[in-house]
Design a protein around this motif. Structure first.
Motif, mmCIF file in Angstrom:
data_model
loop_
_atom_site.group_PDB
_atom_site.id
_atom_site.type_symbol
_atom_site.label_atom_id
_atom_site.label_comp_id
_atom_site.label_asym_id
_atom_site.label_seq_id
_atom_site.Cartn_x
_atom_site.Cartn_y
_atom_site.Cartn_z
ATOM 1 N N ALA A 93 6.528 -60.274 -13.889
ATOM 2 C CA ALA A 93 7.510 -60.852 -14.806
ATOM 3 C C ALA A 93 7.919 -62.243 -14.353
ATOM 4 O O ALA A 93 7.975 -63.188 -15.156
ATOM 5 C CB ALA A 93 8.731 -59.941 -14.906
ATOM 6 N N CYS A 94 8.200 -62.400 -13.072
ATOM 7 C CA CYS A 94 8.602 -63.709 -12.555
ATOM 8 C C CYS A 94 7.468 -64.718 -12.692
ATOM 9 O O CYS A 94 7.701 -65.891 -13.027
ATOM 10 C CB CYS A 94 9.030 -63.586 -11.098
ATOM 11 N N ASP A 95 6.232 -64.277 -12.465
ATOM 12 C CA ASP A 95 5.079 -65.175 -12.609
ATOM 13 C C ASP A 95 4.919 -65.665 -14.037
ATOM 14 O O ASP A 95 4.371 -66.741 -14.272
ATOM 15 C CB ASP A 95 3.797 -64.471 -12.154
ATOM 16 N N GLN A 96 5.408 -64.873 -15.009
ATOM 17 C CA GLN A 96 5.313 -65.260 -16.411
ATOM 18 C C GLN A 96 6.548 -66.037 -16.877
ATOM 19 O O GLN A 96 6.681 -66.334 -18.059
ATOM 20 C CB GLN A 96 5.145 -64.014 -17.289
ATOM 21 N N GLY A 97 7.435 -66.376 -15.962
ATOM 22 C CA GLY A 97 8.647 -67.086 -16.336
ATOM 23 C C GLY A 97 9.649 -66.205 -17.055
ATOM 24 O O GLY A 97 10.431 -66.686 -17.878
ATOM 25 N N LEU A 98 9.668 -64.903 -16.707
ATOM 26 C CA LEU A 98 10.566 -63.943 -17.346
ATOM 27 C C LEU A 98 11.426 -63.252 -16.284
ATOM 28 O O LEU A 98 11.347 -62.039 -16.087
ATOM 29 C CB LEU A 98 9.756 -62.902 -18.129
ATOM 30 N N PRO A 99 12.268 -64.000 -15.590
ATOM 31 C CA PRO A 99 13.051 -63.394 -14.497
ATOM 32 C C PRO A 99 13.983 -62.295 -14.959
ATOM 33 O O PRO A 99 14.315 -61.399 -14.176
ATOM 34 C CB PRO A 99 13.825 -64.585 -13.916
ATOM 35 N N ALA A 100 14.412 -62.326 -16.228
ATOM 36 C CA ALA A 100 15.297 -61.270 -16.724
ATOM 37 C C ALA A 100 14.595 -59.919 -16.771
ATOM 38 O O ALA A 100 15.253 -58.874 -16.783
ATOM 39 C CB ALA A 100 15.816 -61.624 -18.111
ATOM 40 N N LEU A 101 13.267 -59.926 -16.794
ATOM 41 C CA LEU A 101 12.504 -58.684 -16.862
ATOM 42 C C LEU A 101 12.007 -58.238 -15.493
ATOM 43 O O LEU A 101 11.284 -57.241 -15.389
ATOM 44 C CB LEU A 101 11.318 -58.844 -17.821
ATOM 45 N N CYS A 102 12.381 -58.948 -14.456
ATOM 46 C CA CYS A 102 12.001 -58.585 -13.093
ATOM 47 C C CYS A 102 12.663 -57.259 -12.714
ATOM 48 O O CYS A 102 13.883 -57.104 -12.852
ATOM 49 C CB CYS A 102 12.440 -59.683 -12.128
ATOM 50 N N SER A 103 11.865 -56.307 -12.231
ATOM 51 C CA SER A 103 12.418 -54.993 -11.883
ATOM 52 C C SER A 103 13.329 -55.050 -10.663
ATOM 53 O O SER A 103 14.120 -54.139 -10.426
ATOM 54 C CB SER A 103 11.282 -53.998 -11.635
ATOM 55 N N GLU A 104 13.242 -56.128 -9.884
ATOM 56 C CA GLU A 104 14.088 -56.285 -8.706
ATOM 57 C C GLU A 104 15.295 -57.188 -8.964
ATOM 58 O O GLU A 104 16.092 -57.446 -8.052
ATOM 59 C CB GLU A 104 13.259 -56.877 -7.548
#
Length: 339
Positions: A93-104
């Motif tokens: 998720a972070c690699d795709q620029g989607l930090p809100a979807l990061c499970s951590e």
């Protein structure tokens, strides 16, 4: 610093003096000029696992008071808001620029090690900061986060200019969706909402027609307002069981249903209805940095107006009572805090 602290389920927030935060290397500390009360904050305080000692608040704007050793490009006194995210920076998720979807991800205001903005100071990741232009007030800055939610929801629909849309629910998120649907070029924006006050507010921010679903058939009202048989774009912004079923039933052939309402229990709908029309169902959660930047730019250009959504401002001392009042039916939309 002074802060409003969660003491436990069923107890009002307590105004206490707690230690001032200090920045981690990748953080800045903001002096909170304004913070917003979100419906999710109310839900958090009803959860049995929410820890006592938590400081809520993820909608905020202020000035930088201290800068961590690893943060560059920012200095004390800069006017900012920030995405209230503390992601891992190393997952898909972070690699795709989607930090809100990061499970951590640790959402600010939901964890004891990511305390929120119901206080005089709040920490934020340096990488999540967004600068506020001089023409954007701190009140508007504190509303960027909920507006970014609406901007993201509308973007998920990928609708063409001139489209007609149906918004189910006229609360703060439904109103933001109505605002950004019009901003994105929708010709007709029909909002279904039982509250008379919320219907009026939706019309003020962009709805071209409103309907009271308790008194008239939503589909018939949509047809009268748009001249179309069924909505090709539906935004579900209520978040109670049964709304997704209703949205699927209302949708046109190959219609798109964007689900933004939060349902914390199991729900059901008849898949055959969606299959028979090839309905697309997408879920929208939070936002991206691009959503924040787009909202700030629209505010700076005076292309959108937040005044109808901002219904009152309270002090930190007034916050506990104001917070509890929002648990009951209210005409309030966005209540801001000035710590």
């Amino acid at each position: 610093m002074r802060a409003a602290v969660f003491e436990g389920v069923g107890k009002p927030l307590s105004i206490r003096t707690v230690a001032d935060p200090t920045p981690a290397p990748d953080q800045v500390i903001l002096t909170v000029e304004n913070a917003g009360i979100c419906g999710s904050d109310l839900h958090v305080t009803e959860g049995a696992h929410t820890p006592a000692g938590l400081i809520l608040g993820h909608e905020f704007a202020g000035t930088i008071a201290a800068v961590g050793s690893a943060v560059t490009g920012w200095k004390a006194g800069d006017r900012v808001t920030a995405l209230p995210l503390n992601a891992c920076n190393s997952c898909d998720a972070c690699d795709q620029g989607l930090p809100a979807l990061c499970s951590e991800n640790l959402f600010t205001g939901c964890y004891l090690n990511a305390q929120g903005a119901y206080a005089q100071y709040v920490g934020a990741r340096g990488s999540m900061l967004q600068r506020l232009p001089d023409g954007v007030s701190f009140e508007e800055g504190a509303m960027v986060e909920p507006l970014a939610v609406g901007h993201h929801i509308v973007g998920m629909a990928e609708m063409p200019r001139g489209a007609s849309v149906l918004v189910l629910g006229g609360g703060p998120i439904g109103a933001a969706v109505a605002l950004f649907a019009r901003y994105a070029g929708a010709r007709n924006v029909v909002v279904s909402e039982m509250s008379e006050t919320r219907r009026a507010r939706a019309a003020e921010v962009g709805a071209t027609a409103v309907v009271d679903p308790a008194k008239e058939d939503v589909l018939e009202a949509y047809r009268r307002a748009t001249g179309e048989n069924r909505p090709a774009f539906i935004f579900e912004c209520v978040g109670v069981p049964g709304m997704m079923r209703q949205a699927v039933e209302l949708a046109a052939v190959r219609g798109r249903v964007i689900v933004a309402g939060v349902v914390l229990q199991e729900d059901a709908f008849a898949p055959i209805v969606a299959l028979g029309k090839e309905v697309t169902i997408r879920f929208s959660q939070a936002y991206t940095e691009a959503d924040f930047a787009a909202v700030i730019d629209a505010l700076a250009r005076r292309e959108i107006e937040t005044r109808p959504l901002h219904t009152s401002t309270v002090s930190l001392d007034e916050l506990p009572d104001a917070f509890e009042a929002l648990r009951r039916p209210t005409t309030q939309c966005k209540v801001l805090i000035k710590p």
